[in-house]
Design an enzyme around this catalytic site. Structure first.
Site, PDB file in Angstrom:
ATOM      1  CE  LYS A  71      -7.561   6.412   4.458  1.00  0.00           C
ATOM      2  NZ  LYS A  71      -6.121   6.155   4.278  1.00  0.00           N
TER       3      LYS A  71
ATOM      4  CE  LYS B 227      -2.347   1.480   3.720  1.00  0.00           C
ATOM      5  NZ  LYS B 227      -2.023   2.907   3.672  1.00  0.00           N
TER       6      LYS B 227
HETATM    7  O1  S5P Z   1      -8.961   3.305   8.970  1.00  0.00           O
HETATM    8  C1  S5P Z   1      -7.855   3.403   8.449  1.00  0.00           C
HETATM    9  C2  S5P Z   1      -7.695   3.331   7.067  1.00  0.00           C
HETATM   10  C3  S5P Z   1      -6.427   3.340   6.536  1.00  0.00           C
HETATM   11  S1  S5P Z   1      -6.260   3.039   4.851  1.00  0.00           S
HETATM   12  N1  S5P Z   1      -6.735   3.494   9.221  1.00  0.00           N
HETATM   13  C4  S5P Z   1      -5.470   3.545   8.697  1.00  0.00           C
HETATM   14  O2  S5P Z   1      -4.494   3.616   9.478  1.00  0.00           O
HETATM   15  N2  S5P Z   1      -5.298   3.505   7.329  1.00  0.00           N
HETATM   16  C5  S5P Z   1      -3.947   3.592   6.724  1.00  0.00           C
HETATM   17  O3  S5P Z   1      -3.187   2.458   7.136  1.00  0.00           O
HETATM   18  C6  S5P Z   1      -3.128   4.815   7.104  1.00  0.00           C
HETATM   19  O4  S5P Z   1      -3.310   5.851   6.151  1.00  0.00           O
HETATM   20  C7  S5P Z   1      -1.699   4.284   7.111  1.00  0.00           C
HETATM   21  O5  S5P Z   1      -1.144   4.390   5.813  1.00  0.00           O
HETATM   22  C8  S5P Z   1      -1.840   2.819   7.450  1.00  0.00           C
HETATM   23  C9  S5P Z   1      -1.579   2.462   8.894  1.00  0.00           C
HETATM   24  O6  S5P Z   1      -0.252   2.718   9.230  1.00  0.00           O
HETATM   25  P1  S5P Z   1       0.367   2.295  10.651  1.00  0.00           P
HETATM   26  O7  S5P Z   1       1.766   2.822  10.586  1.00  0.00           O
HETATM   27  O8  S5P Z   1      -0.445   2.943  11.725  1.00  0.00           O
HETATM   28  O9  S5P Z   1       0.313   0.773  10.702  1.00  0.00           O
END
Ligand code: S5P
Length: 264
Positions: free
Chosen positions: A96, A62
């Site tokens: 998004k 992603k």
């Molecule tokens: O509800 C959501 C949807 C998405 S797509 N919560 C999220 O955290 N994301 C995405 O997932 C967010 O934009 C980031 O790229 C990733 C989570 O990253 P982490 O570092 O917190 O695992």
């Protein structure tokens, strides 16, 4: 949450209405990984290096390409697509989208990023109504490869408004075009038992509970036993002091173990 029983990825790939989902389920089955790594980095070198070294452990990468400071189509997208073929993973641009159909069609196909050209998967909020799916689907018209859309039905962040009735209506909107809209970004299993939406879940972390800006983490077991199909992990793998290869293997193994327990 009680454990949910679902058919295997392999069984589902034979019947899924979306060509993109069938391709994804085949990759998951062949590579035995339900891990999507979130490549949230700011330079093209880091992005491409991680895509190359972690490629064998993931089914999907992603991206947020708009955060790459030295982005050019030639120097980021061309090699990334090459790596996706070499390591057999799909690319998911986490854009998004959230506008009217006509605008999202341009945002999807044009500008600097030309997302529809290379991102096998993208996502959108259902907030504007079904026209957003029509607009994005229109953007795939001249693309000769599978493309798929995920709707954000629930979010991992504290205080998210995407709950209850909003989530239910998002599922209804997705039902209008299951050839293209193959699933959801969500925290729980969505759709009725005779439907087969692919659920991809962010907010997954084995060592942290959250961050200072509202992110909330759940464990791999919790997410997969609750009916999610793919875990999305970012900082659990990349945060300072973590070795991305070691952590990718750890999340891949945890994801596969939890899945195996679910299909038994
Ligand atoms: O509800 C959501 C949807 C998405 S797509 N919560 C999220 O955290 N994301 C995405 O997932 C967010 O934009 C980031 O790229 C990733 C989570 O990253 P982490 O570092 O917190 O695992």
């Amino acid at each position: 949450m009680s454990a949910i029983t679902l058919k295997s990825y392999e069984d589902r790939l034979r019947t899924h209405p979306s060509p993109l989902a069938r391709r994804l389920l085949k990759i998951i089955t062949d590579k035995q990984t339900n891990l999507c790594v979130s490549l949230d980095v700011q330079t093209k070198d880091e992005l491409l290096r991680l895509a190359d070294t972690l490629g064998p452990y993931v089914c999907v990468f992603k991206t947020h390409v708009d955060t790459v400071e030295d982005f050019t189509y030639e120097s980021v997208i061309v090699p990334l697509v090459e790596l996706s073929k070499r390591h057999n993973f799909l690319i998911f641009e986490d854009r998004k989208f959230a506008d009217i159909g006509s605008t999202v069609r341009s945002q999807y196909t044009s500008g600097v990023f030309k997302i529809a050209q290379w991102a096998h998967i993208t996502n959108a909020h259902a907030l504007p109504g079904p026209g957003i799916i029509d607009g994005l689907f229109a953007g795939t018209k001249n693309i000769n490869e599978e493309r798929g859309l995920l709707l954000l039905a629930e979010m991992s962040s504290a205080g998210s408004l995407a709950t209850g009735d909003y989530t239910d209506k998002t599922v209804d909107i997705a039902r209008k075009n299951t050839f293209f809209t193959f699933g959801f970004i969500a925290q729980t299993r969505l759709g009725s038992p005779n439907e087969d939406f692919i659920i991809m879940t962010p907010g997954v972390g084995l060592d942290d509970k959250g961050d200072s800006l509202g992110q909330q983490y759940r464990t791999v077991d919790d997410v997969i036993s609750g009916g999610s199909d793919i875990i999305i992990v970012g900082r659990g793998i990349f945060a300072k002091g973590r070795d991305p290869i070691t952590e990718s293997k750890r999340y891949r193994d945890a994801g596969w173990k939890a899945y195996t327990a679910r299909v038994k």
